[in-house]
Design a protein around this motif. Structure first.
Motif, PDB file in Angstrom:
ATOM      1  N   SER A 139     -37.045 -18.494  26.711  1.00 33.76           N
ATOM      2  CA  SER A 139     -36.057 -18.173  27.740  1.00 33.76           C
ATOM      3  C   SER A 139     -35.718 -19.438  28.521  1.00 33.76           C
ATOM      4  N   LYS A 140     -34.619 -19.408  29.268  1.00 35.36           N
ATOM      5  CA  LYS A 140     -34.197 -20.571  30.045  1.00 35.36           C
ATOM      6  C   LYS A 140     -35.273 -20.965  31.059  1.00 35.36           C
ATOM      7  N   GLY A 141     -35.875 -19.952  31.685  1.00 39.04           N
ATOM      8  CA  GLY A 141     -36.918 -20.233  32.664  1.00 39.04           C
ATOM      9  C   GLY A 141     -38.132 -20.896  32.044  1.00 39.04           C
ATOM     10  N   ASN A 142     -38.522 -20.466  30.856  1.00 37.50           N
ATOM     11  CA  ASN A 142     -39.681 -21.051  30.190  1.00 37.50           C
ATOM     12  C   ASN A 142     -39.367 -22.445  29.640  1.00 37.50           C
ATOM     13  N   GLN A 143     -38.111 -22.665  29.239  1.00 36.89           N
ATOM     14  CA  GLN A 143     -37.718 -24.021  28.851  1.00 36.89           C
ATOM     15  C   GLN A 143     -37.850 -24.969  30.042  1.00 36.89           C
ATOM     16  N   GLN A 144     -37.474 -24.475  31.225  1.00 37.81           N
ATOM     17  CA  GLN A 144     -37.591 -25.292  32.428  1.00 37.81           C
ATOM     18  C   GLN A 144     -39.057 -25.625  32.719  1.00 37.81           C
ATOM     19  N   LYS A 145     -39.935 -24.659  32.486  1.00 39.03           N
ATOM     20  CA  LYS A 145     -41.366 -24.902  32.691  1.00 39.03           C
ATOM     21  C   LYS A 145     -41.881 -25.963  31.712  1.00 39.03           C
ATOM     22  N   VAL A 146     -41.408 -25.914  30.475  1.00 31.81           N
ATOM     23  CA  VAL A 146     -41.828 -26.902  29.478  1.00 31.81           C
ATOM     24  C   VAL A 146     -41.439 -28.301  29.939  1.00 31.81           C
ATOM     25  N   GLN A 147     -40.214 -28.439  30.486  1.00 27.89           N
ATOM     26  CA  GLN A 147     -39.798 -29.759  30.946  1.00 27.89           C
ATOM     27  C   GLN A 147     -40.632 -30.201  32.152  1.00 27.89           C
ATOM     28  N   LEU A 148     -40.987 -29.277  33.021  1.00 23.78           N
ATOM     29  CA  LEU A 148     -41.850 -29.612  34.154  1.00 23.78           C
ATOM     30  C   LEU A 148     -43.213 -30.100  33.673  1.00 23.78           C
ATOM     31  N   ILE A 149     -43.774 -29.418  32.686  1.00 19.14           N
ATOM     32  CA  ILE A 149     -45.070 -29.829  32.143  1.00 19.14           C
ATOM     33  C   ILE A 149     -44.967 -31.223  31.527  1.00 19.14           C
ATOM     34  N   ALA A 150     -43.874 -31.472  30.799  1.00 20.81           N
ATOM     35  CA  ALA A 150     -43.678 -32.794  30.195  1.00 20.81           C
ATOM     36  C   ALA A 150     -43.590 -33.887  31.262  1.00 20.81           C
ATOM     37  N   THR A 151     -43.126 -33.526  32.461  1.00 20.36           N
ATOM     38  CA  THR A 151     -43.016 -34.479  33.561  1.00 20.36           C
ATOM     39  C   THR A 151     -44.360 -34.738  34.232  1.00 20.36           C
ATOM     40  N   LEU A 152     -45.236 -33.720  34.223  1.00 16.47           N
ATOM     41  CA  LEU A 152     -46.471 -33.785  35.009  1.00 16.47           C
ATOM     42  C   LEU A 152     -47.731 -34.080  34.201  1.00 16.47           C
TER      43      LEU A 152
END
Length: 298
Positions: free
Chosen positions: A131-144
């Protein structure tokens, strides 16, 4: 420590950022606020060396930022970008390796971060199938995931529901506890007030606020008074000297005072007439201060 010293950036006749200075120490969170076009993203791009300032300098631990410093920076741009056909695990590990984290170390941290952000999906799923929300979480994890020393987040809360916004706040606090210097922008003043140690507000590229959130609020005086179930009518409250405006907010009144000293007389008058569920005199909220400084008539 991140230090910006007198940064100025112009584009033709337009000054995007003017003589901007602030510090962000390890273990500190700074909120950068302002209306669209105020200069926030330009500031981030100068910190990251994507843009070169016309004047001033960006320093890390007292020296100019260099290309090798990017390995310890985590950056989440406002315009999100993932490789949709990559698997979740490969996507996160790819970004982690770009920041100098070994593949084995990234994989060993992967499940912990997916659990922390409650990602609905398996590491083997393709990003496009989330989902769009979970894609956003993946990008956050990649940042952190590489635990950056400097974390820059451009509108990280955009599009997140309250639960997921809370998960992001927890992730930011984890890096703060680990000693990261963190700077983020947001249009949601509740997020800024909740997690920022201090803030800077830009208006047309110029600094109009700079300081700790509590100190900035106190500068405006305790001119907001909240009353629940007062034994006085709205007209009676409006008739007190020093009361500029009386508004209803749900089951309580919000009074705007021209003079904070009026609160004492109001307290005496209200409590003399009976029990009051709530009597709270406070400075303006950060959202109200933002509107004042942005020139928005309330």
């Amino acid at each position: 420590m991140l230090a910006l010293n007198g940064l100025t950036k112009t584009f033709g006749a337009q000054t995007a950022v003017k003589e901007l200075s602030f510090n962000v120490a390890p273990g500190e969170i700074m909120g950068l606020i302002g209306q669209n076009g105020a200069g926030k993203t330009t500031t981030f791009r100068m910190i990251l060396n994507f843009l070169h300032p016309d004047q001033g300098a960006v320093l890390w631990d007292g020296r100019p930022m260099a290309a090798q410093d990017r390995a310890f920076i985590g950056y989440l741009p406002e315009e999100r970008g993932l490789y949709p056909k990559m698997r979740v695990a490969d996507q996160i590990v790819f970004f982690a390796e770009l920041h100098g984290l070994k593949r084995a170390d990234a994989l060993s941290r992967l499940d912990e971060w997916l659990d922390r952000f409650q990602v609905k999906g398996k590491p083997s799923d393709k990003v496009k199938d989330l989902s769009k929300g979970n894609q956003q979480k993946v990008q956050l994890i990649a940042t952190l995931i590489h635990m950056p020393k400097l974390l820059i987040l451009d509108e990280p809360f955009s599009g997140l529901d309250p639960v997921n916004a809370g998960l992001l706040e927890d992730g930011i606090r984890l890096l703060k506890a680990n000693g990261s210097a963190i700077i983020f922008s947001s249009h949601d003043m509740s997020n800024v007030e909740e997690i920022s140690d201090h803030l800077v507000m830009l208006r047309n590229g110029e600094t109009v606020l700079n300081g700790r959130v509590s100190e900035i609020r106190q500068q405006f005086g305790r001119t907001r008074l909240y009353l629940e179930d007062p034994p006085l009518s709205r007209d009676e409250l409006a008739g007190f000297a020093g009361v500029e405006k009386v508004e209803m907010q749900g089951s309580r009144y919000k009074l705007t005072l021209s003079d904070p000293a009026a609160g004492k007389a109001l307290f005496s008058a209200v409590t003399a007439r009976g029990y009051v569920t709530e009597f709270s005199q406070q400075p303006p909220t950060l959202d109200e201060i933002f509107r004042m400084k942005a020139g928005v008539v309330q």
